[in-house]
Write an enzyme that holds these catalytic residues in place. Structure first.
Site, PDB file in Angstrom:
ATOM      1  N   SER A   1       0.832  -1.199   0.000  1.00 10.25           N
ATOM      2  CA  SER A   1       0.000   0.000   0.000  1.00 10.25           C
ATOM      3  C   SER A   1       0.871   1.255   0.000  1.00 10.25           C
ATOM      4  O   SER A   1       1.715   1.442  -0.881  1.00 10.25           O
ATOM      5  CB  SER A   1      -0.945  -0.070   1.209  1.00 10.25           C
ATOM      6  OG  SER A   1      -1.844   1.000   1.252  1.00 10.25           O
TER       7      SER A   1
ATOM      8  N   ASP B   1       0.474  -4.097  -4.116  1.00  7.43           N
ATOM      9  CA  ASP B   1      -0.667  -3.225  -4.399  1.00  7.43           C
ATOM     10  C   ASP B   1      -0.373  -1.777  -3.984  1.00  7.43           C
ATOM     11  O   ASP B   1      -1.024  -1.233  -3.080  1.00  7.43           O
ATOM     12  CB  ASP B   1      -1.939  -3.737  -3.707  1.00  7.43           C
ATOM     13  CG  ASP B   1      -3.199  -3.352  -4.493  1.00  7.43           C
ATOM     14  OD1 ASP B   1      -3.140  -3.352  -5.734  1.00  7.43           O
ATOM     15  OD2 ASP B   1      -4.224  -3.045  -3.879  1.00  7.43           O
TER      16      ASP B   1
ATOM     17  N   GLU C   1       7.984  10.280 -11.393  1.00  4.54           N
ATOM     18  CA  GLU C   1       8.617   9.108 -10.789  1.00  4.54           C
ATOM     19  C   GLU C   1       9.209   9.403  -9.420  1.00  4.54           C
ATOM     20  O   GLU C   1       9.271   8.520  -8.564  1.00  4.54           O
ATOM     21  CB  GLU C   1       9.689   8.552 -11.729  1.00  4.54           C
ATOM     22  CG  GLU C   1       9.096   7.896 -12.979  1.00  4.54           C
ATOM     23  CD  GLU C   1      10.141   7.203 -13.835  1.00  4.54           C
ATOM     24  OE1 GLU C   1      11.342   7.466 -13.643  1.00  4.54           O
ATOM     25  OE2 GLU C   1       9.751   6.394 -14.694  1.00  4.54           O
TER      26      GLU C   1
ATOM     27  N   ARG D   1       6.626   8.565  -6.576  1.00  2.00           N
ATOM     28  CA  ARG D   1       6.068   7.223  -6.390  1.00  2.00           C
ATOM     29  C   ARG D   1       7.107   6.147  -6.659  1.00  2.00           C
ATOM     30  O   ARG D   1       8.227   6.422  -7.079  1.00  2.00           O
ATOM     31  CB  ARG D   1       4.883   7.036  -7.344  1.00  2.00           C
ATOM     32  CG  ARG D   1       5.284   7.232  -8.804  1.00  2.00           C
ATOM     33  CD  ARG D   1       4.186   6.875  -9.787  1.00  2.00           C
ATOM     34  NE  ARG D   1       4.574   7.229 -11.151  1.00  2.00           N
ATOM     35  CZ  ARG D   1       5.350   6.470 -11.924  1.00  2.00           C
ATOM     36  NH1 ARG D   1       5.804   5.314 -11.488  1.00  2.00           N
ATOM     37  NH2 ARG D   1       5.659   6.864 -13.157  1.00  2.00           N
TER      38      ARG D   1
ATOM     39  N   ASP E   1       8.904   3.468  -8.777  1.00  2.00           N
ATOM     40  CA  ASP E   1       9.138   3.349 -10.220  1.00  2.00           C
ATOM     41  C   ASP E   1      10.346   2.437 -10.448  1.00  2.00           C
ATOM     42  O   ASP E   1      11.093   2.141  -9.499  1.00  2.00           O
ATOM     43  CB  ASP E   1       9.354   4.725 -10.848  1.00  2.00           C
ATOM     44  CG  ASP E   1      10.732   5.285 -10.548  1.00  2.00           C
ATOM     45  OD1 ASP E   1      11.649   5.034 -11.352  1.00  2.00           O
ATOM     46  OD2 ASP E   1      10.895   5.949  -9.504  1.00  2.00           O
TER      47      ASP E   1
ATOM     48  N   ASP F   1      14.050   2.695  -8.941  1.00  2.00           N
ATOM     49  CA  ASP F   1      14.291   2.676  -7.494  1.00  2.00           C
ATOM     50  C   ASP F   1      15.099   1.473  -7.017  1.00  2.00           C
ATOM     51  O   ASP F   1      15.556   1.456  -5.872  1.00  2.00           O
ATOM     52  CB  ASP F   1      12.957   2.734  -6.733  1.00  2.00           C
ATOM     53  CG  ASP F   1      12.252   4.075  -6.895  1.00  2.00           C
ATOM     54  OD1 ASP F   1      12.961   5.085  -7.062  1.00  2.00           O
ATOM     55  OD2 ASP F   1      11.009   4.109  -6.875  1.00  2.00           O
TER      56      ASP F   1
ATOM     57  N   HIS G   1      -7.310  -5.390  -1.530  1.00  2.00           N
ATOM     58  CA  HIS G   1      -6.053  -4.679  -1.272  1.00  2.00           C
ATOM     59  C   HIS G   1      -5.084  -5.540  -0.460  1.00  2.00           C
ATOM     60  O   HIS G   1      -3.880  -5.539  -0.715  1.00  2.00           O
ATOM     61  CB  HIS G   1      -6.372  -3.376  -0.541  1.00  2.00           C
ATOM     62  CG  HIS G   1      -5.253  -2.383  -0.504  1.00  2.00           C
ATOM     63  ND1 HIS G   1      -4.469  -2.096  -1.606  1.00  2.00           N
ATOM     64  CD2 HIS G   1      -4.789  -1.584   0.494  1.00  2.00           C
ATOM     65  CE1 HIS G   1      -3.580  -1.167  -1.279  1.00  2.00           C
ATOM     66  NE2 HIS G   1      -3.755  -0.852  -0.002  1.00  2.00           N
TER      67      HIS G   1
END
Length: 471
Positions: free
Chosen positions: A171, A194, A205, A208, A210, A213, A281
């Protein structure tokens, strides 16, 4: 004049945004792309490390049930713990409204201990996650920086390389892992379970998770329907080198969306109703945890869409093979092909979720009748139940093919059982048979053939044995 200066200063300040700096972690701004955008309209700064109160809880094969607390600022806590520098380290980061000493996190570690010797660290940032969603979404920036700080300390004090580390984030925790990875050169792997959609999907990027990383970024999408109006919490956006969409990624079997999930506001989800409201989730971490114990039970097939996968257009695995979704995704030879790849598979609707996909082709003999045909596989490891292969007009000489997902790997297939019925009273008692049934396991190139010269009445089992070569 003073008033004009005040206005100018205010406008300049608004344009530049605010910033907070924390020792050892760097500075965090509320300017774009972190805030003031359509996706992140609210200007919210992350809390201080003291307020988030992140804890690093170490479990190892030597202490599987009781954690030891590690402090990035105090290397002596490493020396006093069971942390071993000759083992890999897997770091699990929970998500929104969750906590690091939750059962699922320690259970995932315990599954690892059954297959490997490993340092399993659970990142507990519950004080920073159990707040409004927007605040928690910004707090992950500090949490990610703290994880990177821990990895830097391990590297500088103990010469422990980032190439031995995997981050597993669920999450919001997936994006915290992305933040940590962007600060840690040479990080081996990030697994996003998820990754959450709100405030992250469609952002640059740097905001979040990507593919840049880590050396390998693999992502499992289980709740990728749009947040509005479907209350899908996960992201549909490709964020890794390997993006897995089990069961299509939108709605997991065994999860039924409830009317309550339509009225619970975003800040009230998970608490006490996690499996009820957020069932899709949380499936992502349940799949991952089971994959640890099933090295070949989550084979995933490259495919353009789940619709094509369901239409049996993506079988068997290509020459480079299929990756395993979950723990063993890093064993896939094509993991760093340079382009983002999408994979599909089906799972069970409850534990055990692992499935093994088979392709079956049935050539028919006997009378022309209306009905259905079923096939069961029998191998040296067990047998499947009967799977529907075809419904309609059964014609001699025709061949029908179908793929299905079995609850087990039957091993070496020894025989196949064929059954037909039409549930219609027919005084002539017609007989139908299968002259040849071919079977292929999705991950193998070998096609196995089984033959028979018999025909049978409705609801009578016909056993086909391996074909004898007549050459």
């Amino acid at each position: 004049m003073l008033g004009l200066w005040t206005v100018a200063f205010f406008l300049l300040g608004a344009a530049q945004g605010k910033e907070v700096c924390y020792e050892g972690l760097g500075c965090f701004s509320d300017s774009e792309p972190w805030a003031g955008t359509a996706i992140r309209p609210l200007k919210v700064l992350p809390w201080s490390p003291e307020k988030i109160d992140t804890r690093f809880l170490l479990y190892t094969n030597e202490n599987p049930n009781n954690f030891q607390i590690l402090l990035p600022s105090d290397p002596s806590t490493i020396e006093a713990s069971n942390f071993k520098t000759d083992r890999k380290t897997r770091i699990i980061i929970h998500g929104y409204i969750d906590k690091g000493d939750e059962n699922w996190v320690s259970d995932m570690c315990k599954n690892m201990f059954t297959v490997e010797e490993v340092n399993c660290i659970c990142v507990d940032w519950k004080k920073g996650s159990q707040t409004t969603y927007t605040q928690a979404a910004n707090n992950v920036r500090v949490v990610g920086a703290q994880v990177a700080q821990m990895l830097t300390m391990l590297s500088t004090k103990y010469n422990y390389p980032a190439s031995q580390v995997q981050l597993i984030g669920h999450s919001l925790g997936a994006h915290a892992a992305g933040e940590a990875g962007s600060r840690t050169p040479g990080l081996a792997r990030i697994t996003g379970l998820d990754p959450v959609e709100a405030s992250f999907e469609g952002t640059p990027e740097e905001v979040r998770l990507d593919p840049s990383d880590a050396e390998l970024v693999d992502v499992i999408h289980t709740d990728a329907a749009p947040l509005v109006p479907f209350m899908g919490f996960g992201s549909n956006q490709l964020m890794g080198h390997l993006d897995f969409f089990p069961n299509g990624g939108l709605e997991m079997p065994g999860c039924k969306k409830n009317i309550l999930s339509q009225i619970v506001d975003l800040d009230g989800i998970w608490t006490g109703t996690r499996d009820f409201v957020a069932c899709n989730h949380v499936r992502s971490y349940k799949y991952y945890s089971e994959s640890i114990l099933n090295p070949d039970g989550f084979a995933a097939y490259p495919c353009t869409s789940y619709k094509d996968f369901q239409a049996d257009k993506c079988f068997p695995c290509p020459d480079q093979g299929c990756p395993q979704m979950g723990h063993y995704a890093d064993k896939f030879a094509g993991k760093n092909s340079g382009e983002q790849q999408k994979f599909f598979l089906n799972t069970g609707d409850s534990s055990s979720f692992a499935r093994w996909r088979y392709g079956v082709s049935v050539s028919l003999a006997g009378r022309t009748v209306t009905g259905q045909i079923k096939v069961a596989l029998f191998g040296d490891k067990g047998n499947t139940h009967q799977f529907d292969i075809f419904r309609g007009i059964i014609k001699p000489g025709s061949t029908h093919s179908k793929e299905f997902d079995a609850e087990m790997d039957v091993g070496t297939i020894q025989k196949v059982k064929f059954l037909w019925n039409n549930n219609v009273v027919n005084p002539s008692f017609p007989k139908v048979g299968a002259t040849r049934i071919t079977v292929q396991k999705g991950e193998e190139k070998t096609v196995y053939s089984f033959c028979s010269e018999q025909t049978v009445r409705e609801d009578v089992l016909l056993t086909l044995m391996p074909c004898q070569n007549t050459a």
